[in-house]
Design a protein around this motif. Structure first.
Motif, PDB file in Angstrom:
ATOM      1  N   UNK A 112       0.842  -1.202   0.000  1.00  0.00           N
ATOM      2  CA  UNK A 112       0.000   0.000   0.000  1.00  0.00           C
ATOM      3  C   UNK A 112       0.877   1.252   0.000  1.00  0.00           C
ATOM      4  N   UNK A 113       1.925   1.239   0.824  1.00  0.00           N
ATOM      5  CA  UNK A 113       2.826   2.398   0.892  1.00  0.00           C
ATOM      6  C   UNK A 113       3.527   2.615  -0.448  1.00  0.00           C
ATOM      7  N   UNK A 114       3.887   1.538  -1.122  1.00  0.00           N
ATOM      8  CA  UNK A 114       4.519   1.631  -2.443  1.00  0.00           C
ATOM      9  C   UNK A 114       3.569   2.287  -3.438  1.00  0.00           C
ATOM     10  N   UNK A 115       2.347   1.794  -3.484  1.00  0.00           N
ATOM     11  CA  UNK A 115       1.356   2.349  -4.412  1.00  0.00           C
ATOM     12  C   UNK A 115       1.089   3.823  -4.103  1.00  0.00           C
ATOM     13  N   UNK A 116       0.941   4.135  -2.817  1.00  0.00           N
ATOM     14  CA  UNK A 116       0.681   5.524  -2.423  1.00  0.00           C
ATOM     15  C   UNK A 116       1.838   6.445  -2.806  1.00  0.00           C
ATOM     16  N   UNK A 117       3.071   5.986  -2.553  1.00  0.00           N
ATOM     17  CA  UNK A 117       4.245   6.806  -2.874  1.00  0.00           C
ATOM     18  C   UNK A 117       4.406   6.977  -4.380  1.00  0.00           C
ATOM     19  N   UNK A 118       4.020   5.950  -5.143  1.00  0.00           N
ATOM     20  CA  UNK A 118       4.120   6.048  -6.602  1.00  0.00           C
ATOM     21  C   UNK A 118       3.152   7.091  -7.159  1.00  0.00           C
ATOM     22  N   UNK A 119       2.057   7.325  -6.452  1.00  0.00           N
ATOM     23  CA  UNK A 119       1.042   8.273  -6.917  1.00  0.00           C
ATOM     24  C   UNK A 119       1.116   9.641  -6.243  1.00  0.00           C
ATOM     25  N   UNK A 120       1.904   9.738  -5.170  1.00  0.00           N
ATOM     26  CA  UNK A 120       1.917  10.978  -4.396  1.00  0.00           C
ATOM     27  C   UNK A 120       3.309  11.196  -3.804  1.00  0.00           C
ATOM     28  N   UNK A 121       4.027  12.168  -4.336  1.00  0.00           N
ATOM     29  CA  UNK A 121       5.390  12.438  -3.868  1.00  0.00           C
ATOM     30  C   UNK A 121       5.460  12.753  -2.379  1.00  0.00           C
ATOM     31  N   UNK A 122       4.377  13.245  -1.807  1.00  0.00           N
ATOM     32  CA  UNK A 122       4.362  13.551  -0.374  1.00  0.00           C
ATOM     33  C   UNK A 122       4.450  12.289   0.479  1.00  0.00           C
ATOM     34  N   UNK A 123       4.223  11.124  -0.102  1.00  0.00           N
ATOM     35  CA  UNK A 123       4.232   9.861   0.653  1.00  0.00           C
ATOM     36  C   UNK A 123       5.538   9.085   0.505  1.00  0.00           C
ATOM     37  N   UNK A 128       8.601   9.829   1.566  1.00  0.00           N
ATOM     38  CA  UNK A 128       9.371   9.777   2.815  1.00  0.00           C
ATOM     39  C   UNK A 128       8.786   8.743   3.770  1.00  0.00           C
ATOM     40  N   UNK A 129       7.473   8.693   3.875  1.00  0.00           N
ATOM     41  CA  UNK A 129       6.826   7.704   4.751  1.00  0.00           C
ATOM     42  C   UNK A 129       7.134   6.292   4.274  1.00  0.00           C
ATOM     43  N   UNK A 130       7.126   6.074   2.968  1.00  0.00           N
ATOM     44  CA  UNK A 130       7.452   4.769   2.408  1.00  0.00           C
ATOM     45  C   UNK A 130       8.893   4.394   2.737  1.00  0.00           C
ATOM     46  N   UNK A 131       9.806   5.345   2.573  1.00  0.00           N
ATOM     47  CA  UNK A 131      11.207   5.091   2.918  1.00  0.00           C
ATOM     48  C   UNK A 131      11.363   4.766   4.394  1.00  0.00           C
ATOM     49  N   UNK A 132      10.674   5.491   5.245  1.00  0.00           N
ATOM     50  CA  UNK A 132      10.750   5.220   6.685  1.00  0.00           C
ATOM     51  C   UNK A 132      10.226   3.829   7.022  1.00  0.00           C
ATOM     52  N   UNK A 133       9.179   3.408   6.337  1.00  0.00           N
ATOM     53  CA  UNK A 133       8.589   2.095   6.587  1.00  0.00           C
ATOM     54  C   UNK A 133       9.567   0.962   6.293  1.00  0.00           C
ATOM     55  N   UNK A 134      10.322   1.095   5.216  1.00  0.00           N
ATOM     56  CA  UNK A 134      11.233   0.015   4.806  1.00  0.00           C
ATOM     57  C   UNK A 134      12.694   0.275   5.201  1.00  0.00           C
ATOM     58  N   UNK A 135      12.930   1.277   6.011  1.00  0.00           N
ATOM     59  CA  UNK A 135      14.310   1.660   6.370  1.00  0.00           C
ATOM     60  C   UNK A 135      15.101   0.523   6.999  1.00  0.00           C
ATOM     61  N   UNK A 136      14.456  -0.333   7.769  1.00  0.00           N
ATOM     62  CA  UNK A 136      15.177  -1.399   8.477  1.00  0.00           C
ATOM     63  C   UNK A 136      15.413  -2.638   7.614  1.00  0.00           C
ATOM     64  N   UNK A 137      14.870  -2.673   6.423  1.00  0.00           N
ATOM     65  CA  UNK A 137      15.034  -3.830   5.542  1.00  0.00           C
ATOM     66  C   UNK A 137      16.490  -3.913   5.083  1.00  0.00           C
TER      67      UNK A 137
END
Length: 163
Positions: A25-36, A38-47
């Motif tokens: 969901x975060x991937x799809x949201x970030x792909x459609x909205x540049x404002x998201x 950073x949140x997507x990056x934060x979500x997967x930061x520990x991967x």
């Protein structure tokens, strides 16, 4: 030494607690909205590259998305290079897994032609079309279906596989 073990445990637990559905969901949201982005990056930061290949591919996508939202040309190139390394690592590690290929085709479709990261679009498209009907996860199947229906890479005839 105890602190190091604590940190490793903390990062491992954080990665284990990541729900792939939330990442999608975060991937799809970030792909459609540049404002998201950073949140997507934060979500997967520990991967890390030791995690599930799908998560590794999504982390690569998150890093490449940072290139489109800011920074100098040099920073953008570094983000793209780092992100691509994660995506390609995931595909190399699991070449028959559809999700990293799905991530790669999405990134390649949306990167500027001048970047030169477009070489695998036909290969990944063919792979997705061939293996789409075998996807067991309803969530993943719907996620890929939404992409196929929105993408300009797939013809109207090819989009029919989602029915």
């Amino acid at each position: 030494m105890k602190f190091l073990v604590f940190l490793i445990t903390l990062f491992t637990l954080n990665t284990l607690s990541l729900d792939i559905k939330d990442v999608r969901v975060a991937y799809r949201d970030a792909a459609h909205n540049n404002d998201k982005v950073t949140a997507f990056n934060n979500l997967v930061a520990s991967v890390t590259k030791n995690d599930d290949v799908a998560l590794v591919a999504y982390k690569g996508a998150a890093i490449t998305m940072k290139a489109k939202i800011g920074g100098s040309i040099k920073e953008k190139k570094e983000f793209l290079k780092e992100g691509v390394s994660y995506i390609e690592f995931a595909i190399e590690k699991a070449p028959n897994d559809i999700e990293p290929r799905f991530v790669r085709i999405g990134v390649q479709e949306n990167t500027p032609r001048i970047v030169g990261y477009k070489d695998n679009i036909d290969e990944d498209k063919a792979f997705i079309l061939k293996h789409y009907s075998n996807i067991k996860s309803t969530d993943l199947k719907n996620h890929i279906k939404d992409y196929i229906l929105e993408s300009k890479l797939f013809s109207d005839e090819e989009k029919q596989i989602t029915n």
